[in-house]
Design a protein around this motif. Sequence first.
Motif, short mmCIF file in Angstrom:
data_model
loop_
_atom_site.label_atom_id
_atom_site.label_comp_id
_atom_site.label_asym_id
_atom_site.label_seq_id
_atom_site.Cartn_x
_atom_site.Cartn_y
_atom_site.Cartn_z
N ILE A 189 -6.71 1.05 1.51
CA ILE A 189 -7.55 0.64 2.66
C ILE A 189 -8.27 -0.65 2.28
CG2 ILE A 189 -9.43 1.28 4.20
CD1 ILE A 189 -8.70 4.22 3.69
N ASP A 190 -8.03 -1.71 3.07
CA ASP A 190 -8.64 -3.02 2.83
C ASP A 190 -9.24 -3.55 4.14
OD1 ASP A 190 -7.70 -3.08 0.16
OD2 ASP A 190 -5.71 -3.71 0.88
N GLY A 191 -10.02 -4.62 3.98
CA GLY A 191 -10.54 -5.31 5.17
C GLY A 191 -9.44 -6.13 5.84
N GLY A 192 -9.53 -6.22 7.18
CA GLY A 192 -8.50 -6.95 7.92
C GLY A 192 -8.79 -8.43 8.10
N GLY A 193 -9.86 -8.93 7.51
CA GLY A 193 -10.19 -10.36 7.64
C GLY A 193 -11.12 -10.66 8.80
N GLU A 194 -11.40 -9.70 9.64
CA GLU A 194 -12.31 -9.88 10.77
C GLU A 194 -13.33 -8.75 10.76
OE1 GLU A 194 -10.16 -10.11 14.39
OE2 GLU A 194 -8.93 -11.82 13.77
N ASP A 195 -14.44 -8.98 11.44
CA ASP A 195 -15.47 -7.95 11.50
C ASP A 195 -14.95 -6.72 12.22
OD1 ASP A 195 -17.15 -9.66 10.21
OD2 ASP A 195 -18.16 -10.38 12.04
N GLY A 196 -15.13 -5.56 11.59
CA GLY A 196 -14.73 -4.31 12.21
C GLY A 196 -13.24 -4.02 12.15
N LEU A 197 -12.46 -4.81 11.39
CA LEU A 197 -11.01 -4.61 11.32
C LEU A 197 -10.65 -4.08 9.93
CD1 LEU A 197 -8.41 -4.97 12.99
CD2 LEU A 197 -8.14 -7.20 11.89
N ILE A 198 -9.92 -2.95 9.90
CA ILE A 198 -9.51 -2.31 8.64
C ILE A 198 -7.98 -2.27 8.60
CG2 ILE A 198 -9.55 -0.17 7.30
CD1 ILE A 198 -12.27 0.43 8.51
N ARG A 199 -7.43 -2.64 7.44
CA ARG A 199 -5.98 -2.58 7.25
C ARG A 199 -5.66 -1.40 6.31
NH1 ARG A 199 -5.18 -7.28 5.47
NH2 ARG A 199 -4.48 -8.28 7.41
N VAL A 200 -4.80 -0.51 6.80
CA VAL A 200 -4.38 0.68 6.03
C VAL A 200 -2.91 0.51 5.67
CG1 VAL A 200 -4.13 3.19 6.02
CG2 VAL A 200 -6.06 2.11 7.25
N THR A 201 -2.62 0.57 4.36
CA THR A 201 -1.25 0.38 3.87
C THR A 201 -0.77 1.66 3.17
OG1 THR A 201 -1.72 -1.97 3.53
CG2 THR A 201 0.25 -1.07 2.46
N TYR A 202 0.42 2.13 3.58
CA TYR A 202 1.04 3.31 2.97
C TYR A 202 2.17 2.85 2.05
CZ TYR A 202 -1.31 5.96 6.66
OH TYR A 202 -2.24 6.50 7.49
N THR A 203 2.27 3.51 0.90
CA THR A 203 3.36 3.23 -0.04
C THR A 203 4.21 4.50 -0.17
OG1 THR A 203 1.96 1.68 -1.26
CG2 THR A 203 3.95 2.49 -2.37
N PHE A 204 5.49 4.35 0.18
CA PHE A 204 6.41 5.49 0.15
C PHE A 204 7.35 5.35 -1.05
CE2 PHE A 204 5.20 4.95 4.58
CZ PHE A 204 4.84 6.24 4.93
N ALA A 205 7.72 6.51 -1.59
CA ALA A 205 8.65 6.52 -2.73
C ALA A 205 10.01 5.99 -2.29
CB ALA A 205 8.78 7.93 -3.27
N PRO A 206 10.78 5.44 -3.22
CA PRO A 206 12.10 4.90 -2.85
C PRO A 206 13.00 6.00 -2.31
CG PRO A 206 11.45 4.15 -5.03
CD PRO A 206 10.48 5.21 -4.65
N ALA A 207 13.75 5.67 -1.30
CA ALA A 207 14.71 6.63 -0.74
C ALA A 207 15.90 6.77 -1.68
CB ALA A 207 15.15 6.14 0.64
N ARG A 208 16.73 7.73 -1.36
CA ARG A 208 17.90 7.95 -2.20
C ARG A 208 18.80 6.72 -2.17
NH1 ARG A 208 19.74 14.14 -0.58
NH2 ARG A 208 17.79 15.17 -1.28
N GLY A 209 19.20 6.37 -3.33
CA GLY A 209 20.08 5.21 -3.44
C GLY A 209 19.34 3.89 -3.45
N GLN A 210 18.01 3.93 -3.44
CA GLN A 210 17.21 2.70 -3.47
C GLN A 210 16.24 2.76 -4.62
OE1 GLN A 210 15.33 2.12 0.29
NE2 GLN A 210 17.27 1.83 1.42
N GLN A 211 15.89 1.59 -5.09
CA GLN A 211 14.97 1.51 -6.23
C GLN A 211 13.59 0.97 -5.83
OE1 GLN A 211 16.91 -0.89 -9.22
NE2 GLN A 211 18.52 0.67 -9.63
#
Length: 279
Positions: A189-211
Amino acid sequence: MPTTISPPMFSTSQSDFRTSQAQSQQNASFSYSESHLTQLPAPNFNFDDLRRRMNEFTTKFDAYIERGRRQVLSERNSFRARLSELNEEQKSTSQQIHSLHSSLASHNHILGREAREKSEIQSQITSLQSHADSQRTHRDQIKSAIASTQCAIDTKVAAQKAYAEKLATQSALNGPELQFWETYLGTTIDGGGEDGLIRVTYTFAPARGQQEEQQAMFELQVPDSGNGGYEVVYAKPRLESEAIKKVVTRLNECRDIAMLLKRMRMLFQETMGERMILR
């Protein structure tokens, strides 16, 4: 029948005639020169005295005529001199009248110009007074608006202060929970660069066959006060608007950020899983 004259009567008449004739002869012998009736007086006209008096009269008359002539000449010269003076006075008066007419025309022109200037100045004064009244009214309106705005600002500042205190309290409580969600859900969870704006980033594990790991993110607009509504303004990869709307509606009802994080992760998983299947 013839008339008969008696002799005595005839003799008497003849005697009278003779007597009358004798008297006439006596009168004829009378001398006229000896009668005082026929002698005229010898007049003494005294021509010398008359001549002297006539000469004196002539001298006096000539002197009178000379005096009259001199008087007439003097009066004529005086009249001519007076007439010349009157002509000069008339010329001077005419010049003065002309000068006065010019001065009067100039004065009237100045009066007209001053009247026009006075009218213009009066009009400008009236316009300035109207403008001043309008400015005072506008100033009062601005003061009223400033007071109203200041009151609204004070209200918002108080609300933001209360909300900030609430957020500070909530942050103190949400710190461990946020750390848990970042670890458990792979969320940043980070700031979005503007007042009142939040950026939420999800990190998913690699799928099968991907690194490589896969990421998804969305930006959340946080309301200024506790009564405002949340709004998801951006999502990558793109999600269905109806699904996002349902999640945001639920968030505005319960005010539970954990619910938002879970459901948004589920939406990203579903979308990214469908894309993997399509590939």
